[in-house]
Design an enzyme around this catalytic site. Structure first.
Site, PDB file in Angstrom:
ATOM      1  N   ASP A 148       1.082  -1.449  -0.057  1.00 11.15           N
ATOM      2  CA  ASP A 148       0.620   0.106  -0.431  1.00 11.15           C
ATOM      3  C   ASP A 148       0.607   0.712  -0.033  1.00 11.15           C
ATOM      4  O   ASP A 148       1.769   0.771   0.173  1.00 11.15           O
ATOM      5  CB  ASP A 148      -0.936   0.272   1.303  1.00 11.15           C
ATOM      6  CG  ASP A 148      -0.081   0.028   2.500  1.00 11.15           C
ATOM      7  OD1 ASP A 148       0.861  -1.144   2.330  1.00 11.15           O
ATOM      8  OD2 ASP A 148      -0.325   0.212   3.904  1.00 11.15           O
ATOM      9  N   GLU A 149       0.095   2.274  -0.712  1.00  7.65           N
ATOM     10  CA  GLU A 149       0.753   3.652  -0.781  1.00  7.65           C
ATOM     11  C   GLU A 149       2.565   4.117  -1.015  1.00  7.65           C
ATOM     12  O   GLU A 149       3.177   4.568  -0.096  1.00  7.65           O
ATOM     13  CB  GLU A 149       0.967   4.270   1.048  1.00  7.65           C
ATOM     14  CG  GLU A 149      -0.824   4.070   1.884  1.00  7.65           C
ATOM     15  CD  GLU A 149      -0.870   4.993   2.869  1.00  7.65           C
ATOM     16  OE1 GLU A 149      -1.941   5.628   2.991  1.00  7.65           O
ATOM     17  OE2 GLU A 149      -0.190   4.381   3.769  1.00  7.65           O
ATOM     18  N   VAL A 150       2.989   3.270  -1.929  1.00  3.01           N
ATOM     19  CA  VAL A 150       3.977   3.251  -2.455  1.00  3.01           C
ATOM     20  C   VAL A 150       4.280   4.649  -2.940  1.00  3.01           C
ATOM     21  O   VAL A 150       3.859   5.275  -4.333  1.00  3.01           O
ATOM     22  CB  VAL A 150       3.844   1.990  -3.305  1.00  3.01           C
ATOM     23  CG1 VAL A 150       5.635   2.263  -3.922  1.00  3.01           C
ATOM     24  CG2 VAL A 150       3.794   1.131  -2.917  1.00  3.01           C
TER      25      VAL A 150
END
Length: 486
Positions: A148-150
């Site tokens: 997530d949230e790269v």
């Protein structure tokens, strides 16, 4: 309303990147959450896993031992809880990339958030972490690869060359890395069903998701923590159901309403569960398998952030949320049932304000003393804030008046006395709170929580009291207009 269709899982997320509890606390907690309907644990180890060999430097000082992991499985099984380990493999990789040994595989050299998927050392490192975790989870059936949230992707020269040569987008680069990792896991550990956070796929077209065949190897976990209206693309579930056979969702019982939150806003989290109940009733039938929901309990917003709500203060909220998900509703009877089971003499307070001025200490759930202590600390903070914003402080003890040493001792004493009372109460609370925290947490967590929340307020109060004493000694003076500059 009964259980969710298909006996779907209700996972409780243990975020160990901050305030990891001692194993003996989990021994007390697991029977409680199981009794309220939990069926499993989503365990995000970060640096609490006993990595060894070339990655031994990733261990925290109080990392769990291999024996602890075995014992964790034992007590989970005794309470009919499955374990799903979570290892970040792309973004939120700070616990790895903060080390000088791993700095070279950062996507952006000065930021420790995301790894570079084209660096030759990245894949061997990630697979080494996964192998060590799976080795200590030999009988578990699911594995979560994070992703997530790269926030930083396709930024380094190597990745930009890759994008240009292969005519790829950053979405392509994201998918290619996740698929590479996932296929490796499926080859090495074919018994595992893989899960990943969904947010990086929310804007990717149906055609691209289908063509890359990601639906053959992973199941998405769709997370949303808002109380009412979810911020999801309107076609999301239609798109995902055309790609993935199975789906998970994730709500929150703490750690999702502010990086410095110290007590969970319970009604917010109850509403979050109710919204998921409504959304699932509309969309889950589109999937061949609805796997279940993970109730996340974030302990930091990232590896470098301050601690938010520690686990014991959120146990009442967690149990209420489990009740909501299990019964797909929330009634006064549900509220009463959970409150009584946890030993509350009244209904659990679900709104942040007003906070109760008298804190009951007859609760019986694991870590209830910490719950009481943090409530008391919160009340002292509120009292100090009320004094700071009072007419006496603003009208007779302003920065300007103190800079001119022009204050009225009568007013200053009225300000100082209640601040002394708050300070004395806070210092006394600290003497109790430290051993209470040590019953649940390791020494470094206790040092961090006290150093982040209690000690700064103690020093602030001491500073204000010293200034009050100084002004009282000076006494009332005739205003020296010559010193005033306009």
């Amino acid at each position: 309303m009964g259980e969710p269709a298909g006996n779907a899982h209700r996972l409780v997320h243990l975020d160990l990147k901050g305030a990891p509890p001692r194993i003996n606390y989990l021994e007390q907690l697991f029977p409680v959450i199981s009794s309220f309907g939990a069926t499993g644990l989503l365990v995000e180890y970060e640096d609490m896993f006993p990595y060894h060999g070339k990655v031994a430097h990733l261990q925290a000082p109080h990392a769990y031992t291999p024996e602890d992991i075995v014992h964790l499985h034992t007590i989970a099984a005794e309470n009919n809880l499955i374990i799903i380990p979570l290892v970040q493999t792309f973004g939120h990789f700070e616990f790895v990339l903060k080390h000088d040994e791993n700095r070279g595989i950062r996507e952006i050299e000065r930021y420790p958030n995301a790894l570079c998927p084209t660096h030759p050392d990245a894949f061997p490192l990630v697979t080494r972490l996964i192998s060590q975790v799976v080795d200590l989870h030999p009988d578990d059936k699911f594995f979560h690869i994070g992703a997530d949230e790269v926030w930083h992707i396709g930024k380094c020269p190597r990745c930009q060359d890759e994008l240009e040569v292969k005519k790829m987008s950053t979405n392509d680069l994201f998918l290619s890395w996740v698929i590479k990792v996932a296929w490796w896991i499926k080859k090495e550990y074919p018994h595992l069903t893989l899960i990943m956070w969904d947010d990086m796929m929310r804007q990717i077209s149906l055609e691209k998701l289908k063509s890359c065949r990601i639906g053959e190897i992973v199941e998405p976990m769709v997370w949303q923590y808002q109380a009412k209206k979810f911020d999801l693309p309107p076609d999301l579930f239609n798109r995902y159901s055309a790609v993935f056979n199975g789906i998970w969702v994730a709500s929150a019982f703490k750690g999702a309403t502010g990086s410095t939150q110290f007590l969970p806003p319970v009604q917010h989290h109850i509403n979050n569960q109710l919204t998921w109940v409504s959304v699932l009733s509309e969309y889950k039938h589109q999937f061949k398998i609805f796997r279940g929901i993970a109730l996340t309990g974030w302990q930091r917003y990232d590896h470098y952030a301050v601690l938010c709500e520690v686990l014991p203060v959120a146990v009442p909220c967690l149990c209420l949320c489990l009740r909501v998900i299990t019964h797909e509703s929330f009634t006064e009877d549900d509220h009463d049932y959970v409150s009584q089971k946890l030993g509350f003499p009244h209904r659990i307070n679900v709104v942040p304000f007003p906070r109760p001025q008298v804190i009951e200490q007859c609760m019986s759930f694991p870590g209830h003393k910490i719950y009481v202590g943090v409530q008391m600390w919160s009340n002292f903070v509120c009292k100090y804030q009320a004094i700071s914003n009072s007419e006496g402080m603003l009208g007779w003890f302003s920065d300007y008046l103190r800079s001119r040493n022009f204050t009225n001792p009568v007013q200053v004493e009225n300000i100082m006395n209640p601040i002394i009372e708050v300070l004395e109460n806070l210092v006394e609370l600290r003497t109790h709170l430290i051993p209470w925290l040590l019953e649940v947490f390791y020494e470094d967590t206790v040092e961090e929580w006290i150093g982040s929340f209690i000690n700064p307020l103690v020093e602030k109060l001491k500073s204000v009291i010293e200034e009050c004493k100084k002004q009282i000694l000076i006494g009332g003076r005739v205003r020296d207009y010559k010193k005033i500059e306009y």
